[in-house]
Design a protein around this motif. Sequence first.
Motif, PDB file in Angstrom:
ATOM      1  N   THR A 138     -43.415 -32.352  58.388  1.00 54.33           N
ATOM      2  CA  THR A 138     -44.101 -33.574  58.824  1.00 54.33           C
ATOM      3  C   THR A 138     -44.603 -33.455  60.267  1.00 54.33           C
ATOM      4  N   THR A 139     -44.568 -32.249  60.834  1.00 51.64           N
ATOM      5  CA  THR A 139     -45.106 -32.040  62.186  1.00 51.64           C
ATOM      6  C   THR A 139     -46.331 -31.133  62.108  1.00 51.64           C
ATOM      7  N   MET A 140     -47.195 -31.197  63.134  1.00 52.94           N
ATOM      8  CA  MET A 140     -48.355 -30.307  63.171  1.00 52.94           C
ATOM      9  C   MET A 140     -47.907 -28.852  63.242  1.00 52.94           C
ATOM     10  N   TYR A 141     -46.855 -28.592  64.020  1.00 45.22           N
ATOM     11  CA  TYR A 141     -46.310 -27.229  64.132  1.00 45.22           C
ATOM     12  C   TYR A 141     -45.876 -26.726  62.750  1.00 45.22           C
ATOM     13  N   GLY A 142     -45.199 -27.585  62.012  1.00 45.07           N
ATOM     14  CA  GLY A 142     -44.737 -27.201  60.677  1.00 45.07           C
ATOM     15  C   GLY A 142     -45.898 -26.955  59.734  1.00 45.07           C
ATOM     16  N   VAL A 143     -46.917 -27.814  59.818  1.00 43.33           N
ATOM     17  CA  VAL A 143     -48.118 -27.621  58.988  1.00 43.33           C
ATOM     18  C   VAL A 143     -48.743 -26.263  59.320  1.00 43.33           C
ATOM     19  N   ASN A 144     -48.806 -25.937  60.609  1.00 45.25           N
ATOM     20  CA  ASN A 144     -49.355 -24.635  61.040  1.00 45.25           C
ATOM     21  C   ASN A 144     -48.507 -23.487  60.487  1.00 45.25           C
ATOM     22  N   LYS A 145     -47.188 -23.648  60.561  1.00 47.27           N
ATOM     23  CA  LYS A 145     -46.301 -22.546  60.149  1.00 47.27           C
ATOM     24  C   LYS A 145     -46.359 -22.307  58.642  1.00 47.27           C
ATOM     25  N   VAL A 146     -46.341 -23.381  57.851  1.00 42.82           N
ATOM     26  CA  VAL A 146     -46.447 -23.194  56.390  1.00 42.82           C
ATOM     27  C   VAL A 146     -47.811 -22.595  56.044  1.00 42.82           C
ATOM     28  N   SER A 147     -48.864 -23.126  56.661  1.00 45.36           N
ATOM     29  CA  SER A 147     -50.210 -22.584  56.394  1.00 45.36           C
ATOM     30  C   SER A 147     -50.261 -21.118  56.794  1.00 45.36           C
ATOM     31  N   GLY A 148     -49.615 -20.793  57.906  1.00 43.39           N
ATOM     32  CA  GLY A 148     -49.606 -19.410  58.390  1.00 43.39           C
ATOM     33  C   GLY A 148     -48.893 -18.476  57.418  1.00 43.39           C
ATOM     34  N   GLU A 149     -47.765 -18.955  56.866  1.00 44.49           N
ATOM     35  CA  GLU A 149     -47.039 -18.129  55.882  1.00 44.49           C
ATOM     36  C   GLU A 149     -47.940 -17.863  54.677  1.00 44.49           C
ATOM     37  N   LEU A 150     -48.614 -18.914  54.216  1.00 38.51           N
ATOM     38  CA  LEU A 150     -49.472 -18.767  53.028  1.00 38.51           C
ATOM     39  C   LEU A 150     -50.669 -17.871  53.328  1.00 38.51           C
ATOM     40  N   LEU A 151     -51.221 -18.032  54.532  1.00 45.25           N
ATOM     41  CA  LEU A 151     -52.388 -17.221  54.917  1.00 45.25           C
ATOM     42  C   LEU A 151     -52.013 -15.739  55.004  1.00 45.25           C
ATOM     43  N   ALA A 152     -50.843 -15.467  55.559  1.00 46.64           N
ATOM     44  CA  ALA A 152     -50.397 -14.071  55.670  1.00 46.64           C
ATOM     45  C   ALA A 152     -50.139 -13.488  54.274  1.00 46.64           C
ATOM     46  N   ASP A 153     -49.564 -14.294  53.377  1.00 45.80           N
ATOM     47  CA  ASP A 153     -49.406 -13.845  51.973  1.00 45.80           C
ATOM     48  C   ASP A 153     -50.776 -13.555  51.363  1.00 45.80           C
ATOM     49  N   GLN A 157     -52.033 -10.202  49.588  1.00 50.18           N
ATOM     50  CA  GLN A 157     -52.379 -10.130  48.166  1.00 50.18           C
ATOM     51  C   GLN A 157     -53.840  -9.752  47.948  1.00 50.18           C
ATOM     52  N   LYS A 158     -54.743 -10.337  48.727  1.00 47.40           N
ATOM     53  CA  LYS A 158     -56.174 -10.131  48.466  1.00 47.40           C
ATOM     54  C   LYS A 158     -56.735  -8.916  49.171  1.00 47.40           C
ATOM     55  N   SER A 159     -56.188  -8.588  50.349  1.00 53.21           N
ATOM     56  CA  SER A 159     -56.801  -7.504  51.141  1.00 53.21           C
ATOM     57  C   SER A 159     -55.845  -6.358  51.408  1.00 53.21           C
ATOM     58  N   GLY A 160     -54.627  -6.462  50.910  1.00 49.43           N
ATOM     59  CA  GLY A 160     -53.671  -5.356  51.062  1.00 49.43           C
ATOM     60  C   GLY A 160     -53.120  -5.187  52.466  1.00 49.43           C
ATOM     61  N   VAL A 161     -53.270  -6.215  53.330  1.00 43.60           N
ATOM     62  CA  VAL A 161     -52.699  -6.092  54.678  1.00 43.60           C
ATOM     63  C   VAL A 161     -51.160  -6.161  54.567  1.00 43.60           C
ATOM     64  N   ASP A 162     -50.493  -5.258  55.280  1.00 43.28           N
ATOM     65  CA  ASP A 162     -49.027  -5.187  55.220  1.00 43.28           C
ATOM     66  C   ASP A 162     -48.444  -6.252  56.143  1.00 43.28           C
ATOM     67  N   THR A 163     -48.483  -7.507  55.688  1.00 42.72           N
ATOM     68  CA  THR A 163     -48.033  -8.634  56.514  1.00 42.72           C
ATOM     69  C   THR A 163     -46.540  -8.886  56.292  1.00 42.72           C
ATOM     70  N   ARG A 164     -45.842  -9.152  57.394  1.00 40.73           N
ATOM     71  CA  ARG A 164     -44.404  -9.452  57.330  1.00 40.73           C
ATOM     72  C   ARG A 164     -44.073 -10.557  58.340  1.00 40.73           C
ATOM     73  N   GLY A 165     -43.055 -11.360  58.035  1.00 41.03           N
ATOM     74  CA  GLY A 165     -42.709 -12.440  58.964  1.00 41.03           C
ATOM     75  C   GLY A 165     -41.293 -12.940  58.759  1.00 41.03           C
ATOM     76  N   VAL A 166     -40.781 -13.617  59.779  1.00 46.08           N
ATOM     77  CA  VAL A 166     -39.477 -14.285  59.669  1.00 46.08           C
ATOM     78  C   VAL A 166     -39.640 -15.749  60.069  1.00 46.08           C
ATOM     79  N   ARG A 167     -38.738 -16.586  59.558  1.00 45.38           N
ATOM     80  CA  ARG A 167     -38.676 -17.978  60.034  1.00 45.38           C
ATOM     81  C   ARG A 167     -37.626 -18.001  61.120  1.00 45.38           C
ATOM     82  N   PHE A 168     -38.097 -17.961  62.387  1.00 48.19           N
ATOM     83  CA  PHE A 168     -37.141 -17.957  63.495  1.00 48.19           C
ATOM     84  C   PHE A 168     -36.498 -19.328  63.656  1.00 48.19           C
ATOM     85  N   PRO A 169     -35.205 -19.320  63.997  1.00 47.71           N
ATOM     86  CA  PRO A 169     -34.573 -20.561  64.462  1.00 47.71           C
ATOM     87  C   PRO A 169     -34.870 -20.711  65.957  1.00 47.71           C
TER      88      PRO A 169
END
Length: 313
Positions: A138-153, A157-169
Amino acid sequence: MKKILLTGALGQIGSEFTLKLREIYGTDNVVATDIRETESEVVTGGPFEKLDVTDGDKMMDIAKRHNVDTVIHLAALLSATAEAKPLLAWNINMGGLVNALETAKELDCKFFTPSSIGAFGPLTPKNETPQDTIMRPTTMYGVNKVSGELLADYYHQKSGVDTRGVRFPGLISYVAPPGGGTTDYAVEIYYEAIKNGKYTSYIGEGTYMDMMYMPDALNAVIDLMEADPAKLKHRNAFNVTAMSIAPEDVAKEIQKHIPSFTLDYNVDPVRQGIAESWPNAIDASAAKEEWGFKAEYDLAKMTADMLEKLKEK
Ligand code: AKB
């Protein structure tokens, strides 16, 4: 990782990560970039370029000139700042990310960007928050982070970029202070304990959030980036955590070293609201199983080290 480009290299993570990566991979093989230019070792001790991450052409040009094979994209506004300036946060957090992903795609680079516990929302299970679960922040930061996770996926998937990430505390460090985050109290409390022997917390008593000491956070990124891709079922982004703590837990631990230390509260409704929308304690078992994540520092070990290092400082 042979030649690494970092964005946001003068931020809380980048200030330490740049130096650690230069130690491991060689000074000339880590190109630090940031929108600011200071006299710090990150700038003076190795390759450095001034870069506003919303300038995609400049990012691509720097990456090409240095012939990088890895992009570590750290530049972003944190949760409280993003809530105060949501449009700016969208432009920097999403604009910067898409530029970094495009750079990685064109130059066939490995790619890392951090997500956050801020990607979760009030409907997410609060305890032992699973790797795959309802997000709906429910925050803009959270919206950015979820969108970012999906964008990196998507780029994977579409371009074969070796994307990796963690959800930092929340990340705790004695080197560079965070700025504009909700978990910043857990850093400030140590500085204030050393300077004034007391701290007034803007996060309320009993508010639990996940945290991790910076050395564990940096090791986690390196371990994930060096992990065998065949073992990764998830990519963007893995839950990682070392402890779930509330302000009074940190205070009690500090009192073991500074018995006269006192904690009181002046709760900031905005940051408290953000904290309450996040989980209390996330489950990092997917990271442990898929690439061997582990954290060396618990609250006691981290507190002893923070106080010792800050006293020296
Ligand atoms: C923040 O508080 O905004 C960050 C985070 C948990 O992502 N430290």
